[in-house]
Enzyme design. Structure first.
Site, PDB file in Angstrom:
ATOM      1  N   LYS A  69       0.838  -1.194   0.000  1.00 42.46           N
ATOM      2  CA  LYS A  69       0.000   0.000   0.000  1.00 42.46           C
ATOM      3  C   LYS A  69       0.879   1.252   0.000  1.00 42.46           C
ATOM      4  O   LYS A  69       1.911   1.290   0.676  1.00 42.46           O
ATOM      5  CB  LYS A  69      -0.891  -0.030   1.241  1.00 42.46           C
ATOM      6  CG  LYS A  69      -1.923   1.084   1.341  1.00 42.46           C
ATOM      7  CD  LYS A  69      -2.752   0.895   2.600  1.00 42.46           C
ATOM      8  CE  LYS A  69      -3.819   1.943   2.778  1.00 42.46           C
ATOM      9  NZ  LYS A  69      -4.634   1.699   3.992  1.00 42.46           N
ATOM     10  N   SER A 144      -9.315   1.844   3.185  1.00 42.89           N
ATOM     11  CA  SER A 144      -8.377   2.586   2.362  1.00 42.89           C
ATOM     12  C   SER A 144      -7.387   1.704   1.596  1.00 42.89           C
ATOM     13  O   SER A 144      -6.661   2.181   0.738  1.00 42.89           O
ATOM     14  CB  SER A 144      -7.606   3.572   3.242  1.00 42.89           C
ATOM     15  OG  SER A 144      -6.899   2.906   4.263  1.00 42.89           O
ATOM     16  N   SER A 168      -9.945  -0.704   7.225  1.00 46.69           N
ATOM     17  CA  SER A 168      -9.300  -0.447   5.939  1.00 46.69           C
ATOM     18  C   SER A 168      -8.566  -1.634   5.320  1.00 46.69           C
ATOM     19  O   SER A 168      -8.174  -1.572   4.158  1.00 46.69           O
ATOM     20  CB  SER A 168      -8.326   0.728   6.061  1.00 46.69           C
ATOM     21  OG  SER A 168      -9.033   1.937   6.178  1.00 46.69           O
TER      22      SER A 168
END
Length: 460
Positions: A69, A144, A168
């Protein structure tokens, strides 16, 4: 993949090339990766192949292509967290968990998209635009860690790293039909993550693995876990995998909804399917809804929504035009919450500790809980409310099923179990006691084995 590489049945170079080819083919439609370095990946794959040929000692993830990420530092890759405030920022060193993955032989293909400063359950920003679900391009893979979930589900990455302050990791895993683990704060070091996990965020924000199977989650977890002095929640907790007989003696409590936020009929059915499957596998499974969930939701909102706004808003003074619409909306929600004073924040902190103690006392009888990961499956881009069982469910409320466990500090995994009427995946959440990730993963593996629900998304 790692096993076949060790047995010389699979070439790290061919494996890297296959993933890079898939990225080239699918990423223009999905927009999951925001930075890929094919030359470096191929160079590292050639080195990995040479190590196999020379009979050198190989790590647990030798030659496995992974993704990270974009909020986690990976040396040589963009670490922008989806914000123009960090546009073009390249990490000069690896976060400890990335260093551990590389030491185990993993090859980082690139980094994946996220909403601006991670403050949304839909991955979209002004730097790179929106990420689309491999199940339906008109829907989000979540946030996210949405870019990460989309990349893994579509086979562009073997697995990787997400972060989770309010679902997330777990919501994108649920939306995308993969597995994800939110660990106890400190079990996997959050050092090298941006925004930093410090102050109130250290209590709720974590980093963790995402993959297509529970066995892969376990492989990542074993490599990533362990204390680091940069993480204020770190503790020297050794790996402790329970025996099958001890696992089968666990009492598991399950609930299909919290009595406040309704869930879709298929979500309810998925939890019931999971409960019956674990009962069939020999577990003691009983209906049980813990007390204190609503208190935990309200406290989470103070720690995440209000505190995040207090920290983020000053970063944009004079640069308000650089805020993405999703972040602007989040900051408006934050501003509408009651102001936090030193006294009220202290009260919330003490309240959190009391709520956690009362919750863990209930988990003495039920060390594992089963419940939804969210009220709905993957939503269409831009949606902010849904009509379920005669009620309107708002955006923040839809993810309360994950938010509680950030506030309370429980480890939790998501495993695909069912699907919606539209054919979208639905995951179920397995929650354990702090520092007992191994138990969570063991139950998750049993559930996965019983349900065998994973399937590839339709994108080709």
């Amino acid at each position: 993949m790692a096993q076949e590489i060790r047995e010389e049945k699979l070439s790290p170079v061919e494996l890297a090339d296959a993933h890079l080819a898939k990225i080239e083919r699918l990423n223009p439609r999905l927009n999951a990766f925001v930075h890929v370095d094919p030359d470096r990946a191929r160079r590292e794959a050639r080195a990995a192949e040479g190590a196999v040929r020379e009979g050198r000692k190989l790590g647990a993830l030798h030659g496995v292509p992974i993704s990270i990420k974009s909020s986690v530092a990976a040396q040589g890759f963009r670490c922008e967290s989806g914000t123009r405030l960090r546009a073009g920022f390249i990490a000069t060193e690896d976060a400890p968990l990335v260093s551990r993955l590389r030491s185990a032989g993993a090859i980082v293909l690139g980094v994946t998209n996220a909403p601006e400063l991670l403050m949304a359950w839909e991955s979209d920003n002004l730097l790179y635009g929106r990420t689309n679900s491999p199940w339906d391009l008109e829907r989000t893979p979540g946030g996210s860690s949405g870019g990460e979930a989309a990349a893994i589900a579509a086979g562009m990455s073997a697995g990787g790293v997400g972060s989770d302050g309010g679902g997330s990791i777990r919501v994108p895993a649920h939306f995308s039909g993969i597995c994800g683990l939110k660990p106890t704060p400190g079990r996997i070091p959050s050092t090298g993550h941006f925004p930093e996990s410090s102050g109130p965020f250290a209590l709720i924000g974590v980093v963790g693995p995402m993959a297509r199977t529970v066995a892969d989650l376990r492989a990542f977890f074993e490599v990533m876990q362990g204390p680091d002095e940069g993480d204020s929640c770190a503790a020297p907790v050794p790996l402790r995998w329970p025996s099958d007989s001890r696992i089968r003696n666990l009492r598991i409590g399950y609930f299909e909804d919290d009595g406040r936020t309704p869930v879709t009929a298929e979500t309810r059915a998925a939890v019931e399917t999971a409960a019956h499957a674990l009962h069939s596998a020999g577990f003691q499974v009983e209906p049980f809804r813990p007390e204190g969930l609503e208190e935990a939701r309200k406290l989470w909102k103070k720690f995440f929504v209000k505190v995040a706004g207090m920290l983020i808003s000053p970063m944009f003074r004079g640069r308000e035009h650089d805020q993405s619409p999703i972040l602007k909306q989040f900051l408006e929600w934050s501003a509408a919450e009651p102001e936090l004073t030193g006294e009220s924040l202290l009260d919330a902190w003490i309240g959190r500790d009391g709520a956690r103690a009362r919750f863990l006392e209930q988990m003495r009888r039920y060390p594992i809980l089963l419940c939804p990961a969210a009220a709905i499956p993957a939503f269409r881009h831009g949606e902010r409310s849904w009509h379920i069982e005669g009620q309107t469910v708002g955006y923040l409320d839809a993810w309360s099923y994950t938010e509680w466990f950030n506030l309370l500090g429980n480890p939790a995994a998501v495993v695909p179990v069912g699907e919606s009427a539209e054919g979208l995946p639905i995951g179920v959440q397995i929650v354990g006691r702090p520092w007992e990730e191994e138990w969570v993963l063991a139950v998750a593996a049993a559930l996965e084995n019983e349900c065998k629900a994973w399937k590839a998304p339709p994108i080709r």
